[in-house]
Design a protein around this motif. Structure first.
Motif, PDB file in Angstrom:
ATOM      1  N   THR A 118       0.075   7.093  -4.624  1.00  0.00           N
ATOM      2  CA  THR A 118       0.224   6.808  -6.056  1.00  0.00           C
ATOM      3  C   THR A 118       1.648   6.379  -6.365  1.00  0.00           C
ATOM      4  N   SER A 119       2.614   7.073  -5.806  1.00  0.00           N
ATOM      5  CA  SER A 119       4.022   6.711  -6.017  1.00  0.00           C
ATOM      6  C   SER A 119       4.323   5.332  -5.451  1.00  0.00           C
ATOM      7  N   LEU A 120       3.754   5.027  -4.298  1.00  0.00           N
ATOM      8  CA  LEU A 120       3.967   3.724  -3.674  1.00  0.00           C
ATOM      9  C   LEU A 120       3.390   2.605  -4.536  1.00  0.00           C
ATOM     10  N   VAL A 121       2.155   2.782  -5.006  1.00  0.00           N
ATOM     11  CA  VAL A 121       1.518   1.750  -5.828  1.00  0.00           C
ATOM     12  C   VAL A 121       2.279   1.560  -7.140  1.00  0.00           C
ATOM     13  N   ARG A 122       2.693   2.666  -7.770  1.00  0.00           N
ATOM     14  CA  ARG A 122       3.465   2.552  -9.015  1.00  0.00           C
ATOM     15  C   ARG A 122       4.813   1.889  -8.772  1.00  0.00           C
ATOM     16  N   GLY A 123       5.486   2.264  -7.701  1.00  0.00           N
ATOM     17  CA  GLY A 123       6.787   1.667  -7.389  1.00  0.00           C
ATOM     18  C   GLY A 123       6.688   0.176  -7.152  1.00  0.00           C
ATOM     19  N   ILE A 124       5.691  -0.239  -6.387  1.00  0.00           N
ATOM     20  CA  ILE A 124       5.497  -1.663  -6.140  1.00  0.00           C
ATOM     21  C   ILE A 124       5.139  -2.374  -7.442  1.00  0.00           C
ATOM     22  N   GLY A 125       4.296  -1.751  -8.248  1.00  0.00           N
ATOM     23  CA  GLY A 125       3.895  -2.358  -9.523  1.00  0.00           C
ATOM     24  C   GLY A 125       5.063  -2.561 -10.461  1.00  0.00           C
ATOM     25  N   TYR A 126       5.906  -1.544 -10.610  1.00  0.00           N
ATOM     26  CA  TYR A 126       7.062  -1.681 -11.502  1.00  0.00           C
ATOM     27  C   TYR A 126       8.082  -2.672 -10.948  1.00  0.00           C
ATOM     28  N   THR A 127       8.250  -2.723  -9.637  1.00  0.00           N
ATOM     29  CA  THR A 127       9.168  -3.690  -9.033  1.00  0.00           C
ATOM     30  C   THR A 127       8.693  -5.117  -9.300  1.00  0.00           C
ATOM     31  N   ILE A 128       7.394  -5.345  -9.119  1.00  0.00           N
ATOM     32  CA  ILE A 128       6.845  -6.673  -9.387  1.00  0.00           C
ATOM     33  C   ILE A 128       6.977  -7.014 -10.868  1.00  0.00           C
ATOM     34  N   ALA A 129       6.748  -6.032 -11.743  1.00  0.00           N
ATOM     35  CA  ALA A 129       6.865  -6.277 -13.187  1.00  0.00           C
ATOM     36  C   ALA A 129       8.291  -6.659 -13.568  1.00  0.00           C
ATOM     37  N   VAL A 130       9.277  -5.993 -12.989  1.00  0.00           N
ATOM     38  CA  VAL A 130      10.673  -6.316 -13.295  1.00  0.00           C
ATOM     39  C   VAL A 130      11.024  -7.711 -12.792  1.00  0.00           C
ATOM     40  N   LEU A 131      10.615  -8.040 -11.570  1.00  0.00           N
ATOM     41  CA  LEU A 131      10.915  -9.365 -11.030  1.00  0.00           C
ATOM     42  C   LEU A 131      10.227 -10.466 -11.833  1.00  0.00           C
ATOM     43  N   ASN A 146      -2.303  11.931   5.771  1.00  0.00           N
ATOM     44  CA  ASN A 146      -3.244  12.647   6.625  1.00  0.00           C
ATOM     45  C   ASN A 146      -4.250  11.699   7.272  1.00  0.00           C
ATOM     46  N   PHE A 147      -3.993  10.397   7.235  1.00  0.00           N
ATOM     47  CA  PHE A 147      -4.819   9.362   7.861  1.00  0.00           C
ATOM     48  C   PHE A 147      -6.275   9.417   7.412  1.00  0.00           C
ATOM     49  N   SER A 148      -6.450   9.598   6.144  1.00  0.00           N
ATOM     50  CA  SER A 148      -7.784   9.529   5.563  1.00  0.00           C
ATOM     51  C   SER A 148      -7.828   8.337   4.613  1.00  0.00           C
ATOM     52  N   GLN A 149      -9.001   7.974   4.225  1.00  0.00           N
ATOM     53  CA  GLN A 149      -9.138   6.862   3.312  1.00  0.00           C
ATOM     54  C   GLN A 149      -9.124   7.384   1.884  1.00  0.00           C
ATOM     55  N   VAL A 150      -8.343   6.700   1.028  1.00  0.00           N
ATOM     56  CA  VAL A 150      -8.230   7.089  -0.370  1.00  0.00           C
ATOM     57  C   VAL A 150      -8.819   5.967  -1.213  1.00  0.00           C
ATOM     58  N   ALA A 151      -9.760   6.315  -2.059  1.00  0.00           N
ATOM     59  CA  ALA A 151     -10.339   5.351  -2.988  1.00  0.00           C
ATOM     60  C   ALA A 151      -9.738   5.616  -4.361  1.00  0.00           C
ATOM     61  N   PHE A 152      -9.436   4.551  -5.066  1.00  0.00           N
ATOM     62  CA  PHE A 152      -8.893   4.721  -6.407  1.00  0.00           C
ATOM     63  C   PHE A 152      -9.356   3.563  -7.286  1.00  0.00           C
ATOM     64  N   ALA A 153      -9.279   3.806  -8.580  1.00  0.00           N
ATOM     65  CA  ALA A 153      -9.690   2.795  -9.553  1.00  0.00           C
ATOM     66  C   ALA A 153      -8.522   2.530 -10.489  1.00  0.00           C
ATOM     67  N   PHE A 154      -8.330   1.273 -10.813  1.00  0.00           N
ATOM     68  CA  PHE A 154      -7.312   0.909 -11.785  1.00  0.00           C
ATOM     69  C   PHE A 154      -7.863   1.160 -13.186  1.00  0.00           C
ATOM     70  N   SER A 155      -6.994   1.641 -14.043  1.00  0.00           N
ATOM     71  CA  SER A 155      -7.394   1.903 -15.418  1.00  0.00           C
ATOM     72  C   SER A 155      -6.346   1.302 -16.348  1.00  0.00           C
ATOM     73  N   VAL A 156      -6.751   0.300 -17.114  1.00  0.00           N
ATOM     74  CA  VAL A 156      -5.849  -0.332 -18.070  1.00  0.00           C
ATOM     75  C   VAL A 156      -6.035   0.401 -19.398  1.00  0.00           C
ATOM     76  N   THR A 157      -5.105   1.300 -19.686  1.00  0.00           N
ATOM     77  CA  THR A 157      -5.216   2.144 -20.867  1.00  0.00           C
ATOM     78  C   THR A 157      -4.492   1.507 -22.052  1.00  0.00           C
TER      79      THR A 157
END
Length: 156
Positions: free
Chosen positions: A18-31, A107-118
């Motif tokens: 989650t931190s990685l996805v948010r960090g990449i998202g905010y970095t892309i938004a700033v650029l 832990n080398f497991s698969q994580v599923a997630f959904a984007f939510s535009v709030t």
């Protein structure tokens, strides 16, 4: 032993991702925001250049530099609002509820997630767009207010 709800357990397991996805998202938004500011500056300089004679006429009629600055900034804000609302609508249609999965490297497991535009994300995006409009329109607005009246009236 530690007793956790299932949602808390999975939230803890996916915290790094989650931190990685948010960090990449905010970095892309700033650029992309920096690029959008340059686009806004060029657009507003072009708008000022094409209306040099009209701006000079207003100044010759007695308008102070303040209303000229406000009018150019208002135009920049309207354009930024249109862009922000369009971008928010596209993001909502394209990504709200979009589900994907990735590897969790903790832990080398698969994580599923959904984007939510709030609603709060849409407000944050629109606020960011308006901020870019103000920053992008400020320098052209100041240039418009400082145009020398006599020479600007002679321009074609």
């Amino acid at each position: 032993m530690q007793v956790l709800r299932e949602s808390e357990y999975y939230a803890a397991q996916s915290q790094v991702m989650t931190s990685l996805v948010r960090g990449i998202g905010y970095t892309i938004a700033v650029l992309m925001g920096i690029g959008a500011i340059f686009g806004a500056v060029l657009t507003m300089y072009t708008a000022v250049a094409t209306r040099t004679r009209e701006i000079a006429t207003l100044r010759a009629l007695g308008f102070n530099p303040g209303p000229v600055i406000i009018s150019v900034l208002a135009e920049a804000l309207v354009l930024a609002a249109i862009g922000g609302l369009t971008g928010g609508a596209v993001a909502y249609v394209a990504f709200n509820g979009y589900q994907t999965s990735t590897m969790n490297f903790q832990n080398f497991s698969q994580v599923a997630f959904a984007f939510s535009v709030t609603r709060s994300l849409l407000v944050q995006g629109l606020s960011y767009a308006l901020l870019m409009g103000v920053v992008g329109g400020l320098m052209p607005a100041i240039r418009a207010a400082r145009l020398p009246i006599a020479s600007a009236l002679r321009e074609l």
